[in-house]
Design an enzyme around this catalytic site. Structure first.
Site, PDB file in Angstrom:
ATOM      1  CG  ASP A 110     -26.033  17.399 -17.099  1.00 46.39           C
ATOM      2  OD1 ASP A 110     -26.322  17.027 -18.246  1.00 46.39           O
ATOM      3  OD2 ASP A 110     -25.489  16.670 -16.253  1.00 46.39           O
ATOM      4  CE  LYS A 163     -20.496  18.279 -19.289  1.00 45.49           C
ATOM      5  NZ  LYS A 163     -19.403  18.646 -20.156  1.00 45.49           N
ATOM      6  CB  THR A 200     -22.309   6.015 -24.539  1.00 49.46           C
ATOM      7  OG1 THR A 200     -21.362   7.009 -24.195  1.00 49.46           O
ATOM      8  CG2 THR A 200     -21.719   5.067 -25.566  1.00 49.46           C
ATOM      9  CG  MET A 256     -15.802  16.131 -22.616  1.00 44.83           C
ATOM     10  SD  MET A 256     -15.619  15.724 -20.874  1.00 44.83           S
ATOM     11  CE  MET A 256     -15.502  13.949 -20.912  1.00 44.83           C
TER      12      MET A 256
HETATM   13  N1  SAH Z   1     -22.081  10.472 -20.425  1.00 43.74           N
HETATM   14  C1  SAH Z   1     -22.016  11.009 -21.771  1.00 43.74           C
HETATM   15  C2  SAH Z   1     -20.725  11.744 -22.042  1.00 43.74           C
HETATM   16  C3  SAH Z   1     -20.530  13.003 -21.214  1.00 43.74           C
HETATM   17  S1  SAH Z   1     -19.032  13.807 -21.569  1.00 43.74           S
HETATM   18  C4  SAH Z   1     -22.219   9.880 -22.776  1.00 43.74           C
HETATM   19  O1  SAH Z   1     -22.196   8.698 -22.411  1.00 43.74           O
HETATM   20  O2  SAH Z   1     -22.410  10.183 -23.952  1.00 43.74           O
HETATM   21  C5  SAH Z   1     -19.546  15.050 -22.678  1.00 43.74           C
HETATM   22  C6  SAH Z   1     -19.002  14.801 -24.067  1.00 43.74           C
HETATM   23  O3  SAH Z   1     -19.749  13.764 -24.703  1.00 43.74           O
HETATM   24  C7  SAH Z   1     -19.117  15.972 -25.004  1.00 43.74           C
HETATM   25  O4  SAH Z   1     -18.051  16.880 -24.816  1.00 43.74           O
HETATM   26  C8  SAH Z   1     -19.046  15.305 -26.354  1.00 43.74           C
HETATM   27  O5  SAH Z   1     -17.734  14.961 -26.679  1.00 43.74           O
HETATM   28  C9  SAH Z   1     -19.811  14.011 -26.088  1.00 43.74           C
HETATM   29  N2  SAH Z   1     -21.231  14.115 -26.487  1.00 43.74           N
HETATM   30  C10 SAH Z   1     -22.292  13.975 -25.695  1.00 43.74           C
HETATM   31  N3  SAH Z   1     -23.435  14.084 -26.401  1.00 43.74           N
HETATM   32  C11 SAH Z   1     -23.063  14.309 -27.681  1.00 43.74           C
HETATM   33  C12 SAH Z   1     -23.771  14.505 -28.890  1.00 43.74           C
HETATM   34  N4  SAH Z   1     -25.110  14.511 -28.936  1.00 43.74           N
HETATM   35  N5  SAH Z   1     -23.066  14.717 -30.028  1.00 43.74           N
HETATM   36  C13 SAH Z   1     -21.720  14.715 -30.010  1.00 43.74           C
HETATM   37  N6  SAH Z   1     -20.995  14.526 -28.900  1.00 43.74           N
HETATM   38  C14 SAH Z   1     -21.654  14.327 -27.747  1.00 43.74           C
END
Ligand code: SAH
Length: 246
Positions: A35, A57, A118, A170
């Site tokens: 995604d 997404k 993460t 988010m």
């Molecule tokens: N499973 C993912 C999170 C998915 S929810 C994880 O573990 O990171 C999606 C949210 O994650 C986004 O809205 C943002 O808040 C955050 N996010 C994911 N990748 C990011 C990045 N490269 N930089 C900043 N925020 C990020």
């Protein structure tokens, strides 16, 4: 014979943050579902002969509903394929990984889960913000600013707590109401906040401010998703410890 589904965390963007296991399994995939949050350079690592399926997404227009993704994973595996489901960050942290696996369990399809870096860990490291620090924070909480019913009702009283870092996924759309609620529940208006946009990618931007002013900073700089909010005293270290892009 049934194939197998690998639910793999792709990390927050920098392709070098993929685990060796993720990299190996990706190179063996027959089908890859990914995604919007999966970095472009990682998508380019998908083997040429593999079938690539963009499943979008939740907020996007070209999205496959979650139930359809769940079914598609099972269907491809039943064709005997090695299926990789690539998720941004870690599949079990705000990644709906659990929902996708439940469907596979029901269908009796074998699977494995590969953790990923993460966004909280990746963004914190690349922004120079230790999420815990003996002088400032003894705990860290990961929260979503976007609940399933569309609201941002969080357990505010538990969040306003000294020596605790809050990481909000988010949270960009709701940043104004999140900040207001935290202040209302007693957070000092001067509490430091960082917003990390596209963390760990070449386009990463980091902004720091206070809980009172952060929504103005976000608006003035036209911060876009994906972005992560980090709230807590640890943010004061950012200036001293930042290294990425220097
Ligand atoms: N499973 C993912 C999170 C998915 S929810 C994880 O573990 O990171 C999606 C949210 O994650 C986004 O809205 C943002 O808040 C955050 N996010 C994911 N990748 C990011 C990045 N490269 N930089 C900043 N925020 C990020």
């Amino acid at each position: 014979m049934s194939g197998k589904v690998y639910l793999i965390g792709a990390g927050p963007g920098d392709p070098e943050l993929l685990t060796l296991k993720a990299h190996r399994l990706l190179s063996q995939a027959d089908v890859v579902l990914y995604d919007r949050l999966v970095g472009q350079q990682i998508i380019e690592m998908i083997p040429e002969q593999a079938e690539k399926l963009y499943v979008g997404k939740a907020k996007s227009l070209h999205t496959l509903p979650q139930e359809d993704i769940n079914v598609l994973l099972g269907k491809k595996a039943q064709e005997g394929k090695t299926v990789v489901r690539l998720k941004g960050g870690d599949p079990f942290i705000f990644g709906r990984g659990g929902e996708e696996l439940e469907e596979l369990v029901e269908e009796g399809i074998p699977f494995e889960v590969v953790p990923g870096v993460t966004a909280a860990a990746g963004c914190a490291a690349y922004a120079g913000i230790p999420l815990t620090h003996r002088d400032y924070a003894q705990s860290v909480r990961f929260l979503t600013g976007h609940l399933k019913d569309g609201t941002t009702e969080l357990p505010w009283d538990e969040l306003v707590h000294p020596s605790q870092t809050l990481v909000i996924y988010m949270g960009l759309t709701g940043i104004e109401s999140i900040s207001q609620s935290l202040i209302q529940f007693g957070m000092p208006p001067t509490m430091p906040v960082a917003v990390v946009e596209k963390g760990t990618s070449k386009d990463q931007r980091v902004f720091t401010s206070t809980i009172t002013s952060i929504s103005d900073v976000v608006r003035d700089n036209d911060v876009k998703s994906p972005a992560l909010l980090i709230i807590g005293e640890v943010v004061t270290l950012q200036e001293k410890l930042s290294w990425y892009g220097k």
